[in-house]
Scaffold this active site. Structure first.
Site, PDB file in Angstrom:
ATOM      1  N   CYS A 182     -14.070   8.487 -19.845  1.00  0.00           N
ATOM      2  CA  CYS A 182     -13.056   9.338 -20.459  1.00  0.00           C
ATOM      3  C   CYS A 182     -12.648   8.796 -21.829  1.00  0.00           C
ATOM      4  CB  CYS A 182     -11.872   9.513 -19.502  1.00  0.00           C
ATOM      5  SG  CYS A 182     -10.747  10.818 -20.017  1.00  0.00           S
ATOM      6  N   TYR A 183     -11.443   8.251 -21.966  1.00  0.00           N
ATOM      7  CA  TYR A 183     -11.066   7.609 -23.233  1.00  0.00           C
ATOM      8  C   TYR A 183     -12.110   6.558 -23.611  1.00  0.00           C
ATOM      9  CZ  TYR A 183      -8.059   5.000 -26.541  1.00  0.00           C
ATOM     10  OH  TYR A 183      -7.538   4.370 -27.644  1.00  0.00           O
ATOM     11  N   HIS A 241     -14.527  11.559 -14.568  1.00  0.00           N
ATOM     12  CA  HIS A 241     -14.030  10.371 -13.865  1.00  0.00           C
ATOM     13  C   HIS A 241     -14.853  10.088 -12.607  1.00  0.00           C
ATOM     14  CE1 HIS A 241     -10.301   9.482 -16.094  1.00  0.00           C
ATOM     15  NE2 HIS A 241     -10.407  10.746 -16.446  1.00  0.00           N
ATOM     16  N   LYS A 279      -4.501  -3.494  -2.003  1.00  0.00           N
ATOM     17  CA  LYS A 279      -3.873  -3.112  -0.741  1.00  0.00           C
ATOM     18  C   LYS A 279      -4.899  -2.891   0.390  1.00  0.00           C
ATOM     19  CE  LYS A 279       0.186  -1.854   0.943  1.00  0.00           C
ATOM     20  NZ  LYS A 279       1.426  -2.543   0.567  1.00  0.00           N
ATOM     21  N   GLU A 321     -14.635   7.645 -10.711  1.00  0.00           N
ATOM     22  CA  GLU A 321     -13.885   6.851  -9.732  1.00  0.00           C
ATOM     23  C   GLU A 321     -13.045   7.705  -8.770  1.00  0.00           C
ATOM     24  OE1 GLU A 321     -13.286   7.248 -12.887  1.00  0.00           O
ATOM     25  OE2 GLU A 321     -11.176   7.044 -13.434  1.00  0.00           O
ATOM     26  N   ASP A 352       2.072  -6.435   3.062  1.00  0.00           N
ATOM     27  CA  ASP A 352       1.711  -7.557   2.196  1.00  0.00           C
ATOM     28  C   ASP A 352       2.384  -8.860   2.629  1.00  0.00           C
ATOM     29  OD1 ASP A 352       0.474  -5.515   0.862  1.00  0.00           O
ATOM     30  OD2 ASP A 352       1.926  -5.442  -0.788  1.00  0.00           O
ATOM     31  N   SER A 353       3.711  -8.816   2.797  1.00  0.00           N
ATOM     32  CA  SER A 353       4.378 -10.078   3.127  1.00  0.00           C
ATOM     33  C   SER A 353       3.970 -10.562   4.516  1.00  0.00           C
ATOM     34  CB  SER A 353       5.899  -9.966   2.990  1.00  0.00           C
ATOM     35  OG  SER A 353       6.432  -9.027   3.896  1.00  0.00           O
ATOM     36  N   THR A 354       3.663  -9.634   5.410  1.00  0.00           N
ATOM     37  CA  THR A 354       3.273 -10.035   6.769  1.00  0.00           C
ATOM     38  C   THR A 354       1.884 -10.681   6.775  1.00  0.00           C
ATOM     39  OG1 THR A 354       4.584  -8.209   7.602  1.00  0.00           O
ATOM     40  CG2 THR A 354       3.083  -9.249   9.157  1.00  0.00           C
ATOM     41  N   GLY A 357      -7.579   6.664 -20.581  1.00  0.00           N
ATOM     42  CA  GLY A 357      -6.219   6.386 -21.053  1.00  0.00           C
ATOM     43  C   GLY A 357      -5.648   7.616 -21.728  1.00  0.00           C
ATOM     44  N   SER A 415       9.628  -8.567   4.563  1.00  0.00           N
ATOM     45  CA  SER A 415      10.197  -7.217   4.461  1.00  0.00           C
ATOM     46  C   SER A 415       9.790  -6.348   5.638  1.00  0.00           C
ATOM     47  CB  SER A 415       9.712  -6.569   3.172  1.00  0.00           C
ATOM     48  OG  SER A 415       8.316  -6.313   3.279  1.00  0.00           O
ATOM     49  N   GLY A 416       8.780  -6.776   6.386  1.00  0.00           N
ATOM     50  CA  GLY A 416       8.229  -5.899   7.419  1.00  0.00           C
ATOM     51  C   GLY A 416       7.077  -5.066   6.876  1.00  0.00           C
ATOM     52  N   GLY A 417       6.799  -5.222   5.577  1.00  0.00           N
ATOM     53  CA  GLY A 417       5.670  -4.510   4.965  1.00  0.00           C
ATOM     54  C   GLY A 417       4.366  -5.260   5.218  1.00  0.00           C
TER      55      GLY A 417
END
Ligand code: XMP
Length: 587
Positions: free
Chosen positions: A84-85, A172, A376, A174, A230-232, A57, A226-228
């Site tokens: 890190c933090y 880090h 995602k 990750e 996620d929604s599809t 952070g 939306s054609g994206g």
């Protein structure tokens, strides 16, 4: 919907860093279900976990009001890994010594392991490359901890207490630049925490379908698509769960879409067997509302208002507001969490106005969101399993307001101004400088050197972007800014140049090397050629920060030649600006 997710084995406590979700994704990639929680979550809510990771952070642990964790966590016998933090916080809370270092450490470093560095580093080679980003440093570990590793500038780069299973690293693990980061995370999960594998997104599909049936009951589902990705994917899960008669969808063609986009979306939905999916043609509504408008926030506001109006009309045109319908949404996991640096406040902009009808459905809890457990990449995996084509699933993110924010406008004709470094063109684009948005002209230079561009931007506060010349039909000294707004002709021109760039970057494989590749039309030209093109390929993790990336020369020349052949194009430029100070989009 999260009732349908497994109980997390690992919690990631968020202290406001930009990599919090990346840590959680890396844990899940190893087949272990993890969720993010605010750092101050009471220990009682964490005590069933196999382990806890405290994220990085931006704050200093010794500052008043900076993020902390429930001390009971560190007193418990649950394994903890601070990053890190997170390392600084563990050291600070257990009475170690944390202060500002003489020098910050940003970027690559060489990690030297101590002999017998213990289980966290088991199988990790000595002298490994790690990625660091810190100024504060642990100067003395807490009692009971030993130093496990160092770098040249940081003598305490990892600490651990094997008896209490508390570990911490300053680097880090990750990020990809830490070569053995995966191994470190693997060791923590399996050897230290004793996690078992319980997470494989595609195998969750039956559970998600059941959750959709449970939430819907005997009601039907309506989607704005939306054609994206996620929604599809959300839509196709609902189709699978309830059948095509009970799932309806509408896609609004705003006229601000990319070339052939609407046909592409139609084809995808036809292939899914979506019978009640329709395209609503609103091109003229949007384009006439934007006629003559030049100011970016005004453009966004108009697009937002139009969306609201048209979605409202669609909801009212059918039975969708009666009690038999609920709204489906493609919300994914990171969107559900508002915490520290992971909040998407800056990302989701003004077009996200709430449609009153949608608000009513939300207020009445008539919402189904099948993807709230997933990241995602995991949504892409589900999509693949559901039979969506890879070409669709691997698309870059695309902004809601569409090409409108890549079509720059100008309220008057204006000449460019030569300076010591190049030429300042009075095309105002959006940027982020400090915590606020800036709106400034752009510096045009003759080279394509990122380091020199960064120096130039730091030296000249008048500008927030630097672009380099790639090629021209009209030389720069005969170019000026030409008054313009969004017109059907300019949108067609932008669609064409965008399609050319997409095609060439796909054919060469360059699209896989970038996170996003906006192509921007700017009203800079002369001698009857009114516009120029700006290429903006960037690399990013989540869009919050981004690096401008360079392109192979051969590809660049091919693109230049194809773009200069498009009618109306005066020149081609390359955006050399990182974010900050330049945003990804120009607006
Ligand atoms: P900026 O330009 O702020 O963009 O650096 C960061 C990321 O957000 C995307 N973006 C949007 N996405 N609606 C969206 O869904 C929007 O209004 C919007 N504006 C920007 C942008 O494409 C980039 O990925």
């Amino acid at each position: 919907m999260n009732d349908y997710a497994p109980e997390p084995q690992i919690y990631i406590l968020d202290t406001g860093g930009q990599y919090t979700h990346l840590i959680s994704r890396k844990v899940r990639e190893r087949g272990v279900y993890a969720e993010v929680r605010p750092s101050e979550t009471p220990f009682a809510e964490l005590k069933n976990a196999k382990g806890v990771i405290i994220s990085g952070g931006p704050r200093s642990v010794y500052e008043l009001g900076s993020p902390t964790v429930d001390p009971a966590l560190l007193a418990s016998d649950i394994p903890v890994l601070g990053i890190c933090y997170g390392q600084q916080l563990i050291a600070y809370l257990l009475n170690g010594d944390v202060r500002k270092g003489d020098k910050g450490e940003y970027g690559l470093a060489n990690l030297n392991l101590e002999p017998n560095a213990g289980p966290l580093f088991s199988g990790v080679k000595d002298h490994e490359q790690v990625w660091m980003s810190h100024r504060d440093t642990v100067f003395a570990p807490p009692n009971g901890f030993r130093i496990l590793a160092s770098t040249d500038t940081c003598s305490i780069a990892a600490i651990g207490n094997d008896a209490t299973k508390k570990y911490a690293v300053q680097f880090h693990p990750e990020v990809v630049h830490t070569h053995e980061g995966r191994k470190v995370i693997h060791n923590f999960l399996f050897d230290i925490c004793g996690c078992g594998k319980d997470w494989e997104p595609a195998s969750r599909i039956p559970v998600v379908e059941q959750s959709i049936r449970d939430v819907a009951g005997d009601r039907n589902i309506f989607f704005f698509v939306s054609g994206g990705v996620d929604s599809t994917v959300a839509y196709s899960l609902c189709l699978k769960a309830l059948g095509e008669q009970r799932v309806h969808g509408a896609y609004v063609d705003t006229g601000l879409m990319r070339e052939d986009e609407t046909d592409f979306v139609r084809k995808i939905f036809t292939s899914l067997g979506a019978e009640h999916f329709r395209v609503v043609d609103a091109q003229m509504d949007f384009l006439s509302a934007l006629d003559g408008v030049t100011e970016p926030e005004r453009k966004r506001a108009i697009i937002g208002e139009k969306f609201v109006q048209i979605q409202e009309e669609i909801l009212e045109s059918g039975p969708y507001l009666d009690g038999q319908w609920i709204l489906g949404q493609g919300t994914i996991y990171p969107d559900t969490i508002e915490s520290g640096g992971t909040a998407k406040a800056d990302l989701i902009k003004t077009h996200h106005n709430r449609v009153a009808g949608i608000q009513k459905l939300i207020d009445e809890n008539r919402i189904v969101e099948p993807l709230t457990q997933f990241y995602k990449d995991e949504v892409r995996e589900l999509g693949g399993e559901l039979g969506l084509p890879a070409e669709f699933l691997e698309r870059h993110p695309f902004p809601g307001p569409g090409l409108a924010i890549r079509c720059l406008c100008a309220d008057k004709d204006e000449p460019c101004v030569p300076t010591a470094d190049g030429v300042i063109a009075p095309i105002h684009s959006v940027g982020v400088q400090g915590d606020s948005r800036s709106y400034r002209p752009v510096l045009i230079v003759k080279h394509l050197d990122h380091a020199r561009a960064t120096e130039a931007i730091n030296a000249d506060q008048r500008v927030n972007r630097v672009i380099g010349e790639v090629g021209y039909n009209i030389p720069l000294d005969r170019q000026s800014v030409i008054q313009s707004s969004i017109t059907p002709g300019r949108m067609d021109r932008l669609r064409r140049v965008d399609a050319i760039v997409r095609e060439l970057s796909h054919a060469s494989g360059f699209d896989k090397e970038v996170w996003q590749f906006p192509v921007v039309l700017i009203p800079l030209g002369g001698d009857g050629l009114p516009d120029s093109v700006v290429l903006r390929p960037i690399d990013s993790v989540d869009g919050m920060t981004a690096q401008s990336v360079s392109m192979p020369e051969k590809l660049l020349h091919r693109m230049r030649d194809a773009l200069l052949a498009v009618p109306g194009i005066a020149a081609v430029y390359y955006d050399l600006t990182h974010k900050p100070p330049g945003t990804i989009e120009w607006e």
